[in-house]
Design an enzyme around this catalytic site. Structure first.
Site, PDB file in Angstrom:
ATOM      1  N   SER A   1       0.747  -0.871   0.102  1.00  0.00           N
ATOM      2  CA  SER A   1      -0.563   0.145  -0.644  1.00  0.00           C
ATOM      3  C   SER A   1       0.901   0.934   0.263  1.00  0.00           C
ATOM      4  O   SER A   1       1.766   1.031   0.557  1.00  0.00           O
ATOM      5  CB  SER A   1      -0.650   0.037   1.123  1.00  0.00           C
ATOM      6  OG  SER A   1      -1.569   0.898   1.225  1.00  0.00           O
TER       7      SER A   1
ATOM      8  N   LYS B   1      -3.723  -7.697   2.514  1.00  0.00           N
ATOM      9  CA  LYS B   1      -4.424  -6.252   2.291  1.00  0.00           C
ATOM     10  C   LYS B   1      -5.608  -6.540   1.314  1.00  0.00           C
ATOM     11  O   LYS B   1      -6.356  -5.551   1.306  1.00  0.00           O
ATOM     12  CB  LYS B   1      -3.144  -6.575   0.728  1.00  0.00           C
ATOM     13  CG  LYS B   1      -3.162  -5.023  -0.113  1.00  0.00           C
ATOM     14  CD  LYS B   1      -3.477  -4.584   0.476  1.00  0.00           C
ATOM     15  CE  LYS B   1      -2.994  -3.169  -0.894  1.00  0.00           C
ATOM     16  NZ  LYS B   1      -3.354  -2.727  -1.840  1.00  0.00           N
TER      17      LYS B   1
ATOM     18  N   HIS C   1      -7.348  -5.134   3.505  1.00  0.00           N
ATOM     19  CA  HIS C   1      -7.733  -3.464   4.093  1.00  0.00           C
ATOM     20  C   HIS C   1      -8.002  -2.293   2.524  1.00  0.00           C
ATOM     21  O   HIS C   1      -8.062  -1.665   2.849  1.00  0.00           O
ATOM     22  CB  HIS C   1      -5.635  -2.906   3.764  1.00  0.00           C
ATOM     23  CG  HIS C   1      -4.905  -1.519   3.406  1.00  0.00           C
ATOM     24  ND1 HIS C   1      -4.970  -1.611   1.728  1.00  0.00           N
ATOM     25  CD2 HIS C   1      -4.450  -0.609   4.399  1.00  0.00           C
ATOM     26  CE1 HIS C   1      -4.454  -0.145   2.582  1.00  0.00           C
ATOM     27  NE2 HIS C   1      -4.443   0.386   2.935  1.00  0.00           N
ATOM     28  N   ASN C   2      -8.300  -3.579   1.702  1.00  0.00           N
ATOM     29  CA  ASN C   2      -8.671  -2.055   0.605  1.00  0.00           C
ATOM     30  C   ASN C   2     -10.368  -2.213   0.474  1.00  0.00           C
ATOM     31  O   ASN C   2     -11.211  -1.081   0.056  1.00  0.00           O
ATOM     32  CB  ASN C   2      -8.520  -2.914  -0.627  1.00  0.00           C
ATOM     33  CG  ASN C   2      -6.542  -2.512  -1.003  1.00  0.00           C
ATOM     34  OD1 ASN C   2      -6.596  -2.176  -0.679  1.00  0.00           O
ATOM     35  ND2 ASN C   2      -7.032  -2.444  -3.018  1.00  0.00           N
TER      36      ASN C   2
ATOM     37  N   GLU D   1     -10.554  -0.010   2.994  1.00  0.00           N
ATOM     38  CA  GLU D   1      -9.894   1.627   2.584  1.00  0.00           C
ATOM     39  C   GLU D   1     -11.886   1.887   2.357  1.00  0.00           C
ATOM     40  O   GLU D   1     -12.033   2.888   1.438  1.00  0.00           O
ATOM     41  CB  GLU D   1     -10.168   1.218   1.238  1.00  0.00           C
ATOM     42  CG  GLU D   1      -8.995   2.088   0.255  1.00  0.00           C
ATOM     43  CD  GLU D   1      -8.618   1.798  -0.829  1.00  0.00           C
ATOM     44  OE1 GLU D   1      -7.235   1.160   0.147  1.00  0.00           O
ATOM     45  OE2 GLU D   1      -9.153   2.121  -2.225  1.00  0.00           O
TER      46      GLU D   1
END
Lengths: 336, 336, 336, 336
Positions: free
Chosen positions: C121, C189, C192-193, C196
């Site tokens: 990221s 990850k 994480h997105n 987001e």
């Protein structure tokens, strides 16, 4: 015509009875010998194994599977692949994932065996009302099996005709459709169940609002103690939200307006999940269908870790543990 | 019995006809003189003003309002407050907010005029099918008006009885209920409409998935071009999701499977919004009902500022303007 | 140490520069010769093919892929499988699906080649700020690559230490973690997105409310014309919702409070979709993450078929075409 | 300058200290005498009643209320209305509903007393970090109070300047804004809190997915036991989702990765609810903000009646009580 039924649970058993009542010749098999015996006593031919079942059928054979989706269906298809001959057909009447249909149909095509996927709706009411069927697969095989579908389907019956339709009723008007190639039947049935989740959640949220309208948190003249059974009943009659699901809700509420027999722990099956995934593959927004699914997930937890995480962050900026908070009317909690 | 009808639009006009067909004596008024004349030619007594209307009625009077919720209803109630006498009753058959009912009933109580709120469902079909009614207000007034409600309601009809009910049918089984004190009728009708939004959105999302299953973004053997009219039809027959809304959808799809007459710009009325607010007052989660409402809000925008804000933040970390992006297969965009 | 970088887009190029600045020896390759030449002029060794790249590396080799997830990455892994030797390692720094990692790692294990998945990221800011990295794979390979991760990561920097942490900073405090076995890096990850998307949608919805607070539909004394740039700015300073995404939003709004450069057409990438699917596999409710994804889907349509379906059903019970409706104040539309 | 503080809880007390530290002269009052005494010992002038408080102030007076929104604030404003004189000002620093501000400001305007609404963010951290303030009200009164706002605000500090801003920092860059006329301050603060709910829910759902990735329902090679504290930490450093809320989450997780101190019972305050209602008034879709609110509602129930309703309908078509179901692998449950 002759048809084999594998899986004699509440669905398979009732379907066999409906087929026999229509004059079809049923050869049946299930792991549970008692289930076989009962149907044999009602006129079916019972087989003691899949091999025996296949031997008892004339070619071209038709074997209907009414098994739990997943391993049970998968294993049975594999075994039948070795037992059946070119020209035979397997009908999967369970709730398989349509991508599994596509894979299986390819594997069976090598052997010349047709694979027909048939999404079947009707629940425990199907024996009397008939089953709504959504069928995918090769046109010839589907055509050959038409007498079976016609017998299982509700038929034209007393349901008013859709305005704009005339002439000879289509099969859809008699309760079954050939939706498209392999997988199309289960795909349509899958979306059907996805919709069902959304419908049920809409009713559930609405009745929940009615139920909580007597909350002591509300101003006194805005509190009502409502009779949910009577409300469900009136909505069945002339209202826009009349439906079969509402009929079922009304029946439950007339029995017990508190629904105290039910814990509120709600299961979900694969179709609801697959519907969301199918929508995501199409980049189609499905807020209602997703949230209906998640409400069931949530219903099966005491608390989620997500909720503890919320409390932990709140503690971080507010300095208080949730629930242990005593509020001095002149001393507000820290403001986020 | 004698009843006045104020507001002769598609709802008020049809209800007057249904009442006259049942032998009731109707005095009618609307701003639109032509609407009054038509009903007069069918047997109603037309009034030329609210004052005239009140004079044409014997005491105790009953005046049914079938007007748009909000200012039109508010003004008419105010005017009638000055014209009516103790013992008279106003019935608000429109879609008023139940807290307005509570306020109005209090104001009318000073004058001895009863206020009855009556949520009415049935749409343009009500003239033939009858109207489903949810009623709030003082028991005496509601009881006095029973012949009116009975005439407007569908009656017991041919809808199968809910299992567990027996004996003399309740009014609910004939299509109307006295739900509770003032406001309870409109409250129940409001939740009815909230549910309706959720049901409609569930069907809409499901048919959208079916429709987009032939997308070229999908693997070729997972694409189906589905006949939505046939699918809607088969679901009407023996499936769990059969409903009156589905009947309407099936009729639209048989006429045009692309629904090309419809822009996709979808209105919402107060009830959907009030349902969400009522739920929030009860701290009751209503994910489906809310999201169904928001889907309508969104349908009426070209783009939201929210979406531009998303793009602006994406630009912030990714350095690219949405839509203008050319991707070199060996040169990925920056990763968030 | 020596490291190869394959893929020299904005991510791969900037990462190479950060690695070289830390003293690492970089061998680079991309389809685009110009991208290779530019980095060669900055001190990297450019290879003209994957074969050439592999030959230019000393054993045990380390090849970092910074390619679009999907076919480009898949093909490159396949080719490297044939070119690399036991003891070598591939690091996939792109946005691959973690189940693809698991599959690839198994295929490479046969050849003795380690596969390390690294969710990365940082966007276009990473060159200066460093990259946050989430790593999955065999411990030995991850340990050997530690100098690379350390160079790419932001390092301890000036971000205040989390209360409760002391002693020697963990790698997490320097900006990278070995999250677990193969796939764990991309899984973390991916989530994480997913988060987001949810965060961005929350800001977007909030700013949308602020923006529309001057709507003429609102009562006059409840209308405000708000300065979004100033609001974003004040929230950056001492408020609970301060964040890097808000910093980006504030920068966009200060440039143009109307965000007129942005169409509102918002893309989504695989991670948001996979996050929802991963949650469904866990039966974990993810209402916010799903709805954030669907808002992007919806942003890319003019109208959905779902919306036309809603209008069609409304027409069914209300008898009017949406948008073409003229309302006589005394003649309400039919009520659903 | 001289300022009165009414309400000396964790917010009011800390704000008084910050004001005194900046050299302002504070007159304080709260129901709790001990709270008054403590602040008096630190340099404030303690009043024993509101009357006493008003007498201790020079004209034009400024009285800051830091009380729970609702009755406590309402009553105090009412009392001060009778005690204050033209030219004086009341600042409501609590979390009042902005429509209450509009109403109060009108009532006070008759007396010539200015009413300033000030949404205040900062939590227990504000004493050190300063408070982010969003202010509504008449320009003159807001201007006169500027030294107070400047003292409470964080000031320009070490937060990097937003690109595109230059010259003398605006008040927003020092942590406070005059957002607009009466109510605008609390309106902006309300939306701030609505966004906060959405952000928190996004993190919560994401960490929940991570936490459940070791579920035994998943295939063995797709299970990970993840270290949430390390993940939160790495996301703080260089990732797109870095934020102050994440800092708080990271601090909680480093203390206890299971968050066992938290029950998962999550409170909500008025702002989250009002934000949804404000959006509905604007016909603005707010899926994320709503669902974040509903997740808190749901967290406080054992089970909802909605869930029992779902189970009851499922029983209706499936014939089984949820949870009591034993499945014979060859005997599927009835299919909906």
């Amino acid at each position: 015509m002759q048809i084999a039924m594998v899986g004699l649970g509440r669905m398979g058993g009732a379907m066999t009875r409906r087929l026999m009542a229509a004059g079809h010749d049923c050869v049946v098999y299930a792991l549970d010998a008692k289930a076989r015996d009962i149907l044999a006593s009602e006129g079916a031919t019972a087989a003691v194994s899949l091999t025996d079942l296949v031997e008892k059928l004339q070619k071209p054979r038709a074997v209907w599977l009414m098994l739990p989706a997943g391993q049970a269906t998968e294993d049975t298809v594999q075994q039948l692949r070795d037992l059946l001959a070119p020209g035979d057909a397997i009908i999967d009447g369970g709730n398989s994932f349509y991508k599994d249909d596509i894979r299986r149909a390819k594997a069976l095509a090598d052997k010349g065996v047709a694979y027909v996927d048939c999404g079947t709706s009707g629940g425990i009411w199907g024996l009397d009302r008939g089953y709504s069927m959504m069928i995918g697969g090769p046109p010839e095989a589907v055509a050959r099996l038409d007498p079976i579908f016609a017998a299982l389907a509700p038929g034209f019956g007393h349901i008013p005709r859709t305005p704009g339709r005339d002439g000879q009723p289509s099969t859809a008007e008699r309760g079954y459709i050939h939706a498209g190639p392999t997988g199309a039947g289960h795909f349509v049935k899958m979306v059907h169940n996805g919709i069902e989740y959304g419908l049920m959640q809409a009713y559930a949220e609405g009745f929940n609002i009615l139920r909580n309208k007597n909350s002591e948190d509300l101003p006194e003249d805005e509190r009502y103690t409502l009779n949910l059974a009577e409300i469900a009943e009136v909505w069945r009659r002339g209202s826009v939200i009349a439906s079969w699901l509402l009929d079922l809700g009304a029946a439950a509420l007339v029995k017990d307006g508190q629904l105290s027999d039910y814990s509120g722990y709600v299961q979900d099956s694969g179709e609801g999940r697959w519907t969301v995934e199918a929508a995501i593959e199409e980049a189609a927004p499905v807020d209602v269908l997703s949230t209906a699914l998640y409400a069931r997930f949530r219903s099966r937890k005491d608390h989620t870790f997500a909720e503890r995480m919320l409390s932990a962050m709140r503690f971080g900026f507010g300095g208080h543990i949730e629930g242990a908070e005593a509020i001095d009317p002149m001393s507000p909690s820290p403001q986020p």
